[in-house]
Design a protein around this motif. Structure first.
Motif, PDB file in Angstrom:
ATOM      1  N   ASN A  52      -2.063   4.657  -6.503  1.00 45.80           N
ATOM      2  CA  ASN A  52      -1.031   3.746  -7.001  1.00 45.80           C
ATOM      3  C   ASN A  52      -1.467   2.284  -7.009  1.00 45.80           C
ATOM      4  OD1 ASN A  52       0.865   5.957  -7.050  1.00 45.80           O
ATOM      5  ND2 ASN A  52       1.053   5.713  -4.827  1.00 45.80           N
ATOM      6  N   ARG A  53      -2.611   2.002  -6.443  1.00 47.24           N
ATOM      7  CA  ARG A  53      -2.986   0.631  -6.132  1.00 47.24           C
ATOM      8  C   ARG A  53      -3.083  -0.256  -7.373  1.00 47.24           C
ATOM      9  NH1 ARG A  53      -7.509   1.489  -2.428  1.00 47.24           N
ATOM     10  NH2 ARG A  53      -5.867   2.283  -1.059  1.00 47.24           N
TER      11      ARG A  53
ATOM     12  N   GLN B 120       7.055   9.621   3.724  1.00 47.05           N
ATOM     13  CA  GLN B 120       5.879  10.269   4.312  1.00 47.05           C
ATOM     14  C   GLN B 120       5.303   9.498   5.495  1.00 47.05           C
ATOM     15  OE1 GLN B 120       3.297  10.514   0.892  1.00 47.05           O
ATOM     16  NE2 GLN B 120       4.348  12.318   0.047  1.00 47.05           N
TER      17      GLN B 120
ATOM     18  N   SER C  24       3.705   6.572   5.263  1.00 47.09           N
ATOM     19  CA  SER C  24       2.449   5.914   4.893  1.00 47.09           C
ATOM     20  C   SER C  24       2.657   4.549   4.239  1.00 47.09           C
ATOM     21  CB  SER C  24       1.659   6.806   3.932  1.00 47.09           C
ATOM     22  OG  SER C  24       2.415   7.086   2.755  1.00 47.09           O
TER      23      SER C  24
ATOM     24  N   ALA D 261       6.268   6.941  -0.093  1.00 49.92           N
ATOM     25  CA  ALA D 261       5.437   6.525   1.033  1.00 49.92           C
ATOM     26  C   ALA D 261       6.278   6.287   2.279  1.00 49.92           C
ATOM     27  CB  ALA D 261       4.658   5.262   0.660  1.00 49.92           C
TER      28      ALA D 261
ATOM     29  N   GLU E  13       0.836  -1.194   0.000  1.00 46.56           N
ATOM     30  CA  GLU E  13       0.000   0.000   0.000  1.00 46.56           C
ATOM     31  C   GLU E  13       0.877   1.253   0.000  1.00 46.56           C
ATOM     32  OE1 GLU E  13      -3.320   2.266  -0.269  1.00 46.56           O
ATOM     33  OE2 GLU E  13      -3.195   0.089  -0.452  1.00 46.56           O
ATOM     34  N   THR E  14       0.772   2.022  -1.089  1.00 54.96           N
ATOM     35  CA  THR E  14       1.489   3.300  -1.172  1.00 54.96           C
ATOM     36  C   THR E  14       0.528   4.429  -1.544  1.00 54.96           C
ATOM     37  OG1 THR E  14       2.087   2.986  -3.508  1.00 54.96           O
ATOM     38  CG2 THR E  14       3.621   2.124  -1.851  1.00 54.96           C
ATOM     39  N   GLY E  15      -0.758   4.198  -1.336  1.00 52.44           N
ATOM     40  CA  GLY E  15      -1.768   5.201  -1.665  1.00 52.44           C
ATOM     41  C   GLY E  15      -2.737   4.694  -2.710  1.00 52.44           C
ATOM     42  N   ALA E  16      -3.974   5.130  -2.614  1.00 57.34           N
ATOM     43  CA  ALA E  16      -5.041   4.634  -3.492  1.00 57.34           C
ATOM     44  C   ALA E  16      -4.744   4.876  -4.970  1.00 57.34           C
ATOM     45  CB  ALA E  16      -6.369   5.289  -3.108  1.00 57.34           C
TER      46      ALA E  16
ATOM     47  N   SER F 294       6.909   5.441  -5.819  1.00 59.67           N
ATOM     48  CA  SER F 294       5.792   5.575  -4.880  1.00 59.67           C
ATOM     49  C   SER F 294       6.125   4.928  -3.543  1.00 59.67           C
ATOM     50  CB  SER F 294       4.514   4.956  -5.469  1.00 59.67           C
ATOM     51  OG  SER F 294       4.527   3.534  -5.410  1.00 59.67           O
TER      52      SER F 294
END
Length: 265
Positions: free
Chosen positions: A161-162, A248, A250, A245, A156-159, A241
Motif C-alpha cells: 500500500n505504500r 490486524q 499492524s 491494518a 504504514e499499512t503494509g508494503a 487499508s
C-alpha cells in the motif's frame, strides 16, 4: 472560492466536519507536554491563536482561573459561537474573538502567554503571525507554538500500500497546507521575531491503535478528493487499508510535533 483552499476550508466548515473536529481536536492528557511549555498559573492572561473548537483553550482557562483569563481567536465564526456557549456553560474565564490573522486584533503587550497549536501551517504568512504573537506578548512573557512537519509523516499499512498511500497524502497536502515544513521552521521564525532563549522539543509518539483514523477520514481523505489529483477509488483503498491494518494490529502512524518556546525580552 475567495481564499486559497488552505484558508477557506477553515472558514467554511460543514456540520459533519464540526462534529469530527470535536473528536479530533478534543483535549487529551497526551497534550500535557505541549501545555506544560506554557508554564501556566492562576492570574495569567493567555491568548490562544487559532482556538478552533476550544477544547484545549478551556483547559488553559482552568489552569489560570479564577484570577486569570484566556482569549481565543479563530477565523471560523461557528467555532467562536460554539466556544462562547461552552465557556459560558462551564463558567470559565474565557472570551473569543472572530478574526483572521495576521495581523492579530489585539494591542501590543496584551498577554503573558501566547499559544498556537497546529495553526501556523495554514496561515498566509507564518513569519508575520509569529511576529504578531511576539508583539502581543508582554516583556517577560513567553510564546509557545506546536506544529507538525508533514514531510516527516509516516503512514504504514503494509508494503503493498505504500506507494498509493504516499500519492494520496501528497494530493492532500498539495492544497490543504500552506507550509508543510512549518515544524522545522519554527526555531528560526521565533528567533527572527526577536524572541530569546528559544527551546525546541520534538514529540513523535507512534499511533499503533488507530487513534488517527478520524483525522484521516475527516481531513486527509477530504483534502485528497478536493485536490482533484487522485481518484476517489484510491482514497477509499487507503482508508480500507488503514481499517484493515488497525484490525490486524499492524497500523503505524507518526506525525512529529515540534513544540517551540521563546521568551519576550
Amino acid at each position: 472560492m475567495s481564499n486559497p483552499y488552505y484558508k477557506q476550508h477553515w472558514i467554511d466548515i460543514e456540520p459533519e466536519r464540526h462534529a469530527a473536529y470535536d473528536q479530533i481536536l478534543g483535549y487529551h492528557p497526551a497534550l500535557e507536554p505541549i501545555i506544560r511549555a506554557l508554564e501556566l498559573r492562576p492570574g495569567l492572561r493567555v491568548l490562544d491563536v487559532g482556538s478552533g473548537p476550544a477544547h484545549t483553550t478551556m483547559e488553559l482557562a482552568r489552569r489560570v482561573a479564577p484570577s486569570g483569563k484566556v482569549t481565543g481567536v479563530d477565523i471560523n465564526a461557528e467555532f467562536i459561537a460554539r466556544s462562547t456557549a461552552r465557556a459560558r456553560e462551564a463558567k470559565l474565564p474565557l472570551e473569543f474573538t472572530h478574526s483572521g490573522f495576521p495581523p492579530l486584533p489585539f494591542p501590543t503587550a496584551s498577554f503573558d502567554r501566547v499559544f498556537c497549536k497546529n495553526v501556523l501551517e495554514y496561515v498566509d504568512s507564518a513569519a508575520d503571525t509569529v511576529a504578531e504573537m511576539a508583539r502581543a506578548t508582554v516583556p517577560g512573557g513567553s510564546v509557545v507554538a506546536s506544529d507538525s512537519d508533514w514531510d516527516l509523516l509516516v503512514l504504514e499499512t503494509g508494503a503493498a500500500n505504500r506507494e498509493r498511500n504516499e500519492r494520496v497524502l501528497a494530493a492532500s497536502k498539495s492544497i490543504a497546507i500552506k507550509e508543510p515544513r512549518i515544524g522545522r521552521m519554527l526555531f528560526g521564525l521565533f528567533r527572527d521575531a526577536g524572541l530569546s532563549d528559544v527551546k525546541v522539543e520534538i514529540l513523535a509518539g507512534a499511533d499503533t491503535a488507530g487513534r488517527s483514523l478520524p483525522m484521516l477520514k475527516a481531513s486527509f481523505a477530504r483534502y485528497a478528493h478536493d485536490s482533484g489529483r487522485i481518484a476517489d477509488a484510491e482514497i477509499a483503498a487507503l482508508l480500507a487499508s488503514v481499517e484493515r491494518a488497525i484490525e490486524q494490529g499492524s497500523f503505524f502512524f507518526v506525525l512529529p510535533q515540534f513544540v517551540v518556546r521563546g521568551a519576550k525580552t
